[in-house]
Structure formats: structure tokens, C-alpha cells
Design a protein around this motif. Structure first.
Motif, PDB file in Angstrom:
ATOM      1  N   ARG A 450      22.576  38.269  43.784  1.00 51.11           N
ATOM      2  CA  ARG A 450      22.997  38.298  42.380  1.00 51.11           C
ATOM      3  C   ARG A 450      24.457  37.849  42.250  1.00 51.11           C
ATOM      4  NH1 ARG A 450      20.293  37.218  38.818  1.00 51.11           N
ATOM      5  NH2 ARG A 450      21.524  38.310  37.273  1.00 51.11           N
ATOM      6  N   PRO A 451      24.834  37.347  41.046  1.00 48.11           N
ATOM      7  CA  PRO A 451      26.235  36.965  40.823  1.00 48.11           C
ATOM      8  C   PRO A 451      27.180  38.117  41.167  1.00 48.11           C
ATOM      9  CG  PRO A 451      24.881  36.243  38.976  1.00 48.11           C
ATOM     10  CD  PRO A 451      24.003  37.081  39.851  1.00 48.11           C
ATOM     11  N   THR A 452      28.263  37.757  41.853  1.00 48.55           N
ATOM     12  CA  THR A 452      29.191  38.775  42.378  1.00 48.55           C
ATOM     13  C   THR A 452      30.620  38.414  41.975  1.00 48.55           C
ATOM     14  OG1 THR A 452      27.726  39.206  44.252  1.00 48.55           O
ATOM     15  CG2 THR A 452      30.028  39.851  44.522  1.00 48.55           C
ATOM     16  N   THR A 453      31.327  39.395  41.421  1.00 48.88           N
ATOM     17  CA  THR A 453      32.729  39.167  41.075  1.00 48.88           C
ATOM     18  C   THR A 453      33.614  39.873  42.097  1.00 48.88           C
ATOM     19  OG1 THR A 453      32.983  41.133  39.676  1.00 48.88           O
ATOM     20  CG2 THR A 453      32.124  39.155  38.612  1.00 48.88           C
ATOM     21  N   PHE A 454      34.828  39.373  42.240  1.00 48.96           N
ATOM     22  CA  PHE A 454      35.792  39.985  43.161  1.00 48.96           C
ATOM     23  C   PHE A 454      37.097  40.187  42.412  1.00 48.96           C
ATOM     24  CE2 PHE A 454      39.260  40.139  46.109  1.00 48.96           C
ATOM     25  CZ  PHE A 454      38.775  40.860  47.187  1.00 48.96           C
ATOM     26  N   GLY A 455      37.651  41.406  42.480  1.00 44.52           N
ATOM     27  CA  GLY A 455      38.930  41.664  41.817  1.00 44.52           C
ATOM     28  C   GLY A 455      39.865  42.447  42.719  1.00 44.52           C
ATOM     29  N   TRP A 456      41.146  42.051  42.750  1.00 43.12           N
ATOM     30  CA  TRP A 456      42.154  42.849  43.438  1.00 43.12           C
ATOM     31  C   TRP A 456      42.549  43.995  42.505  1.00 43.12           C
ATOM     32  CZ3 TRP A 456      42.486  41.714  48.363  1.00 43.12           C
ATOM     33  CH2 TRP A 456      42.337  40.402  48.804  1.00 43.12           C
ATOM     34  N   GLY A 457      42.526  45.238  43.024  1.00 39.56           N
ATOM     35  CA  GLY A 457      42.941  46.378  42.204  1.00 39.56           C
ATOM     36  C   GLY A 457      44.429  46.635  42.406  1.00 39.56           C
ATOM     37  N   PRO A 458      45.114  47.148  41.394  1.00 42.52           N
ATOM     38  CA  PRO A 458      44.622  47.495  40.055  1.00 42.52           C
ATOM     39  C   PRO A 458      44.647  46.322  39.075  1.00 42.52           C
ATOM     40  CG  PRO A 458      46.915  48.149  40.263  1.00 42.52           C
ATOM     41  CD  PRO A 458      46.526  47.554  41.594  1.00 42.52           C
ATOM     42  N   ARG A 459      44.915  45.101  39.572  1.00 41.03           N
ATOM     43  CA  ARG A 459      45.063  43.957  38.677  1.00 41.03           C
ATOM     44  C   ARG A 459      43.846  43.775  37.765  1.00 41.03           C
ATOM     45  NH1 ARG A 459      46.113  37.627  40.414  1.00 41.03           N
ATOM     46  NH2 ARG A 459      43.932  37.115  40.311  1.00 41.03           N
ATOM     47  N   PHE A 460      42.625  43.888  38.337  1.00 46.97           N
ATOM     48  CA  PHE A 460      41.431  43.588  37.549  1.00 46.97           C
ATOM     49  C   PHE A 460      41.217  44.605  36.414  1.00 46.97           C
ATOM     50  CE2 PHE A 460      39.708  46.789  40.293  1.00 46.97           C
ATOM     51  CZ  PHE A 460      38.824  47.456  39.453  1.00 46.97           C
ATOM     52  N   LEU A 461      41.841  45.801  36.523  1.00 44.25           N
ATOM     53  CA  LEU A 461      41.689  46.799  35.451  1.00 44.25           C
ATOM     54  C   LEU A 461      42.186  46.230  34.127  1.00 44.25           C
ATOM     55  CD1 LEU A 461      42.882  50.073  37.241  1.00 44.25           C
ATOM     56  CD2 LEU A 461      40.540  49.449  36.634  1.00 44.25           C
ATOM     57  N   HIS A 462      43.154  45.294  34.206  1.00 42.89           N
ATOM     58  CA  HIS A 462      43.702  44.663  32.999  1.00 42.89           C
ATOM     59  C   HIS A 462      42.975  43.342  32.715  1.00 42.89           C
ATOM     60  CE1 HIS A 462      47.341  47.310  32.917  1.00 42.89           C
ATOM     61  NE2 HIS A 462      46.971  47.460  34.174  1.00 42.89           N
ATOM     62  N   SER A 463      41.851  43.121  33.381  1.00 44.39           N
ATOM     63  CA  SER A 463      41.125  41.857  33.243  1.00 44.39           C
ATOM     64  C   SER A 463      39.648  42.160  33.001  1.00 44.39           C
ATOM     65  CB  SER A 463      41.343  41.028  34.515  1.00 44.39           C
ATOM     66  OG  SER A 463      40.540  39.888  34.514  1.00 44.39           O
ATOM     67  N   THR A 464      38.857  42.236  34.071  1.00 43.02           N
ATOM     68  CA  THR A 464      37.418  42.503  33.904  1.00 43.02           C
ATOM     69  C   THR A 464      37.121  43.984  33.699  1.00 43.02           C
ATOM     70  OG1 THR A 464      37.341  42.473  36.305  1.00 43.02           O
ATOM     71  CG2 THR A 464      36.561  40.503  35.186  1.00 43.02           C
ATOM     72  N   GLY A 465      38.127  44.849  33.862  1.00 44.53           N
ATOM     73  CA  GLY A 465      37.910  46.297  33.722  1.00 44.53           C
ATOM     74  C   GLY A 465      37.271  46.675  32.398  1.00 44.53           C
ATOM     75  N   GLN A 466      37.637  45.972  31.313  1.00 39.17           N
ATOM     76  CA  GLN A 466      37.043  46.236  30.001  1.00 39.17           C
ATOM     77  C   GLN A 466      35.535  45.949  30.032  1.00 39.17           C
ATOM     78  OE1 GLN A 466      37.705  47.378  26.838  1.00 39.17           O
ATOM     79  NE2 GLN A 466      35.646  46.742  26.296  1.00 39.17           N
ATOM     80  N   TYR A 467      35.153  44.806  30.600  1.00 37.28           N
ATOM     81  CA  TYR A 467      33.736  44.406  30.641  1.00 37.28           C
ATOM     82  C   TYR A 467      32.908  45.423  31.429  1.00 37.28           C
ATOM     83  CZ  TYR A 467      29.549  41.558  31.218  1.00 37.28           C
ATOM     84  OH  TYR A 467      28.252  41.106  31.189  1.00 37.28           O
ATOM     85  N   HIS A 468      33.458  45.893  32.581  1.00 38.38           N
ATOM     86  CA  HIS A 468      32.687  46.810  33.440  1.00 38.38           C
ATOM     87  C   HIS A 468      32.253  48.061  32.690  1.00 38.38           C
ATOM     88  CE1 HIS A 468      33.673  44.178  36.611  1.00 38.38           C
ATOM     89  NE2 HIS A 468      34.848  44.653  36.934  1.00 38.38           N
ATOM     90  N   LYS A 469      33.090  48.503  31.765  1.00 34.02           N
ATOM     91  CA  LYS A 469      32.776  49.769  31.069  1.00 34.02           C
ATOM     92  C   LYS A 469      32.186  49.528  29.685  1.00 34.02           C
ATOM     93  CE  LYS A 469      36.688  51.481  33.580  1.00 34.02           C
ATOM     94  NZ  LYS A 469      37.247  50.159  33.902  1.00 34.02           N
ATOM     95  N   GLY A 470      32.605  48.441  29.026  1.00 33.11           N
ATOM     96  CA  GLY A 470      32.151  48.205  27.657  1.00 33.11           C
ATOM     97  C   GLY A 470      31.005  47.220  27.535  1.00 33.11           C
TER      98      GLY A 470
END
Length: 539
Positions: A450-470
């Protein structure tokens, strides 16, 4: 044309079907005119305060001579190394601008103690703290990561006998807590336009100050953007922003994942900027578009799943279309400034098509609140479900740990993937020490299918973090954290950088679990050694 877009196959059919409605609704000219009613009554109040990016070029022009004069002044004093402390929209755009122009800019968008120390210490190539100016960028002026970095640099400058007021430049909204404290402390302050949200701020002071101080020709950047503004303002089927919006948000069923592939383009790092813009703007109310940053050789590009739309960035879309077969893809080329303008318009239009407000981020705060709670309470760390070969394994649901092996836990996590699901890998580590961790994305994409995203934390919290929860509840989450002997005090705070990044990871995991998302956390107790066994497990 400063921007070219070509569509073919199924995506051409989607565009042909969707485009006439967007033209008839006068969406492009409406955005240009600042019409805040375009996104419906619920979004109107927010939109009325968030459309300043449409005017960013004219508003930002007067900043250019100021920024250039400050650069000359710093260079004359031997201050040639520029460090930017900022998160999300405050760091992603200047990073792309500087990398594409080939200008050195050190980005500090992490709370990893090792990374903070490296940013403070510098290196023989780019110079040390004696040659450094720090740009502190925060729209709200209260971002914990940026505030912590500022405090650490202030202390380090003072230790060298350097007055921080001579070496710290602040970019923030007028009247923010940071604006007031920075002016009181005698720092040089650039105010950004308060009617522009962080992720739309590429062509404002947030993008221009750090890039300009690093030596980028920001005058040229604004001139390129200006040329594109005419193209995106017209209600016409040729408008590239309307075509792009139709391609990424049209169709029934809609492809809700967007594979971003940079293939031989001169622009460096653009997909990372688009990832934040699109994910944070659209991922809410259970819907959204999930950007997935890919390599030309990624498994998802080779055989794209039915819910993934590929966008390929090339240097000449017309030439590429004639000589390469990429049926069903969106081919895009253009200058960096043109990309900024077209993607901002297209994302705002996509928000309208999805029926959401593209200017708020209602779910970003939840992880911050959870992290603050952990820092205040300082509970004992949750014991791992098991530890194997130095890797501590924690899970949101005990059943995920039944196998007792890392490979088994990963298989159990992939088994929770729905047909339209995705995997999110989140690495809360010192990425200067473990850059190879990003290669895990390709293995996991192949292993999970399946499609897989990669994020360095905590940077991604200000990026894809919204999508993960909303966004849609179809993600599974793999967190990677590390144990390290390296730590650093945060002056004036009761916690260290090490405690902060730990709380950010644990806080986010707890919020995801509360939303019913499966989470596995793997803690590497000897990162350099165990990263290899992690790669083996993922295969």
C-alpha cells in the motif's frame, strides 16, 4: 508559459468532465478577487482572513531591498552561515528555495538534541557559531520547537561573548508574542502578512527572509511568480491551476492519494513542500488528499494502486510527453515560483471541490496538547510489550504484539490495512545520524502493498499530522524513536530537548490511538546497529 501541465488517460477524462464547472463557477477570478464565500458559510470567516497569499508578490516586494541590505551587512562582518529555526510552512518553502538555487541554508526543524547541537556547532565547511546568523520563524510566535531552538542559540551566543541581538533575526506576525518580545530584546524583526496562513506563505517574509539572507535572488523569484499570477486568475480551461485542481480532486470515485515524483527536474525538494500544503489543507472532516512523496523507482510508481494519482515533475512537460509514455499521469513543469503559485491556487480550489475549509487545521493542536500534558506530568515511560535485539516494541493494541518478533508485529500492522489504506512511517530520530532510515519507506511500501508516507518527527506534525487525525480513518502508523546519551537543556524550561521529542512522539501516538488508529512504536536503543535489523524485519 511559466507553468505547463499535461494529462492523459483516465485523468484526462476526469479533467474534461470537471473543468467546465470550475470555469463556469468563476472560481479562479473569485480567489484572485479575495471572495471568501467560495468555500461555503462555515469557512467564510476564516477565509476572509486567509487570502493574503493571492497578493503576496506585491506585498513582499518592499521587503527585498531590506533583506538584501541585511545580507550585505552580515557578510561584511564575516557572518555567512544562515540557520533557520522554523516548523512546517516556516521552513519547507525556504528549504526548497535555497536548495533549488544551490545556496547553503541550515534547516533546524527538529527537537532531536543531536540535531540542535549540530545546528549550533556548525562544521568546518559552512563555519561555526562565530559565523552564524539564526533566523527564528514562527507565525504564531509560540511554536514550542522554534522557541526552544531560539533559547538554546541565545545561550550559545552569550557563551561565546556574542550579543544575540546582533545574530538573531525574527520573522513573525505583527503583534504575536514573539514580535513583542523580540522587539523588546532589540532583535531585527521582519513582520509577515497576518492574512496568510503558514502553508501558503512561500512568497511572504517566511520564504524570502531566510532564502534572501542565504544569497538567493529573491527579486527574480517574485518576478517569476508575478508572471504566473496572470495565468491562474483567468476563468479559462487553459488555467493550469484549474486543470491541476480537477486532476487531483475530481472524479467519481476520486483517487484520494497523490503520488509526487520528481523526475529529472532542477527543482529540489518541491514534493515535501506540496505534501504539507495539500495534506494540511484538505485532510479534515474524514476526507482529504494524501500526498505520498515517491522516487521514480518506488513500488507505487511501477504499479500504481487504483486510488493513487501520479504527478510527475519534469523540466519540460511538453518534450517529456512526446518522448516518454506515462499514460494516466499528470506531467508538470515550470519555474519554482510558478509551482508555488499554481499549487496554492489548485489546493484552495481542491478544498472547495471537497467541501472543506482549506485554511484551518483543527486537528494539529491535539498532539501539541498531549505532548504538553506529558511534559507537565512526566509519567514513567510505558513498559514495552517486548524487547528483541535491543528494539523496544510498544503497541496501541496488545494483539499487534502477539508474534513476539519485529517482523511479526509489522505483518500484524499491515494486516490492519483496509483496501484503501496507507502506511505512515514517523521517525523521531536525529536524521543527520540516521538518514538511511528514509530508505525504509520503499521496503514498507513493497511489503505492505500500500502507499506509504515517511515523515521526520516532529516536523511532520506541522505537515501531514493534520491529515492523520482529521482525514479518512484508513491509516496504520509505524513510529520509530531512539535512545541516545546526547541531550541538551532548554534554558528557562523545566524539560530538555530529549524529553521534548520523547513527549511529542508519545503524545502523537496516544492521540492516534484515541482516534482508533493502530500504532506500533519501535524504540532503537542502539540506533546505528539496530537500524539494520529494522530493514531486515521490513523485508
Amino acid at each position: 508559459m511559466s507553468f505547463e501541465i499535461h494529462v492523459s488517460g483516465h485523468v484526462k477524462s476526469v479533467v474534461d468532465e470537471t473543468l467546465p464547472g470550475l470555469v463556469a463557477d468563476l472560481v479562479a477570478s473569485g480567489i484572485t478577487a479575495g471572495d471568501s464565500t467560495l468555500w461555503g458559510p462555515d469557512a467564510e470567516e476564516e477565509a476572509s482572513k486567509r487570502l493574503g497569499w493571492v497578493q503576496a508578490v506585491s506585498v513582499s516586494r518592499p521587503l527585498v531591498p531590506e533583506i538584501q541590505a541585511l545580507r550585505r551587512e552580515l557578510v561584511a562582518k564575516g557572518v555567512t552561515r544562515v540557520v533557520l529555526a522554523g516548523m512546517g510552512g516556516s521552513s519547507l518553502a525556504p528549504e526548497v528555495i535555497a536548495q533549488t538555487a544551490g545556496m547553503p541554508l541550515v534547516i533546524l526543524d527538529s527537537t532531536s538534541p543531536g540535531q540542535v547541537l549540530a545546528a549550533i556547532d556548525g562544521d568546518p565547511e559552512s563555519g561555526g557559531l562565530e559565523q552564524t546568523v539564526l533566523v527564528v520563524s514562527s507565525k504564531s510566535g509560540s511554536t514550542v520547537e522554534t522557541d526552544s531552538a531560539k533559547r538554546a542559540f541565545e545561550a550559545a551566543f552569550r557563551d561565546l561573548g556574542i550579543d544575540p541581538a546582533e545574530r538573531i533575526v525574527v520573522v513573525t506576525d505583527p503583534g504575536s508574542p514573539l514580535d513583542e518580545s523580540a522587539r523588546a530584546d532589540g532583535y531585527r524583526v521582519f513582520n509577515a502578512d497576518p492574512t496568510v496562513g503558514g502553508r501558503y506563505s512561500a512568497l511572504t517574509a517566511f520564504g524570502l527572509v531566510p532564502a534572501g539572507l542565504a544569497g538567493v535572488d529573491i527579486e527574480e523569484l517574485l518576478t517569476e511568480a508575478d508572471a504566473t499570477l496572470l495565468e491562474v486568475a483567468i476563468d479559462s480551461p487553459e488555467n493550469p491551476a484549474l486543470v491541476l485542481a480537477a486532476a487531483i480532486a475530481g472524479g467519481n470515485p476520486r483517487r484520494d492519494k497523490l503520488g509526487l515524483v520528481a523526475d529529472g527536474t532542477h527543482i529540489v525538494g518541491l514534493p515535501d513542500w506540496i505534501e504539507q500544503l495539500v495534506a494540511e489543507s484538505t485532510g479534515k472532516q474524514g476526507t482529504g488528499i494524501l500526498p505520498v512523496v515517491l522516487l521514480p523507482v518506488s513500488p507505487e510508481v511501477d504499479t500504481p494502486p487504483a486510488d493513487l494519482q501520479i504527478v510527475r515533475f519534469v523540466d519540460d512537460a511538453e518534450h517529456f510527453r512526446l518522448f516518454e509514455r506515462h499514460e494516466g499521469e499528470v506531467l508538470v513543469s515550470g519555474s519554482l515560483a510558478a509551482q508555488f503559485v499554481v499549487w496554492e491556487y489548485a489546493t484552495a480550489i481542491a478544498g472547495r471541490m471537497l467541501g472543506i475549509n482549506p485554511f484551518d487545521q483543527p486537528d494539529v493542536e491535539s498532539a501539541k496538547v498531549a505532548a504538553r500534558g506529558l511534559l507537565d506530568a512526566r509519567p514513567e515511560p510505558t513498559p514495552p510489550a517486548f524487547t528483541v535485539d535491543g528494539v523496544e516494541v510498544r503497541v496501541s493494541d496488545p494483539e499487534l504484539a502477539a508474534s513476539g518478533t519485529v517482523a511479526g508485529v509489522l505483518d500484524a500492522l499491515w494486516a490492519r490495512l483496509p483496501e484503501d489504506g496507507y502506511v505512515s512511517i514517523q521517525a523521531y530520530v536525529n536524521r543527520l545520524q540516521l538518514p538511511q532510515l528514509q530508505g525504509l519507506r520503499e521496503l514498507v511500501a513493497a511489503d505492505s502493498g500500500r502507499p506509504t508516507t515517511f515523515g521526520w518527527g516532529p516536523r511532520f506534525l506541522h505537515s501531514t499530522g493534520q491529515y492523520h487525525k482529521g482525514g479518512p480513518a484508513n491509516g496504520v502508523f509505524l513510529q520509530i524513536t531512539e535512545r541516545t546519551d546526547v541531550d541538551l537543556e532548554i534554558p528557562g524550561r523545566p524539560f530538555t530537548f530529549g524529553q521534548l521529542i520523547e513527549a511529542q512522539a508519545a503524545g502523537d501516538a496516544s492521540v492516534l490511538a484515541q482516534h482508533g488508529r493502530p500504532v506500533v512504536t519501535l524504540t532503537l536503543t542502539d540506533p546505528q546497529v539496530e537500524v539494520l535489523s529494522l530493514f531486515e524485519a521490513a523485508q
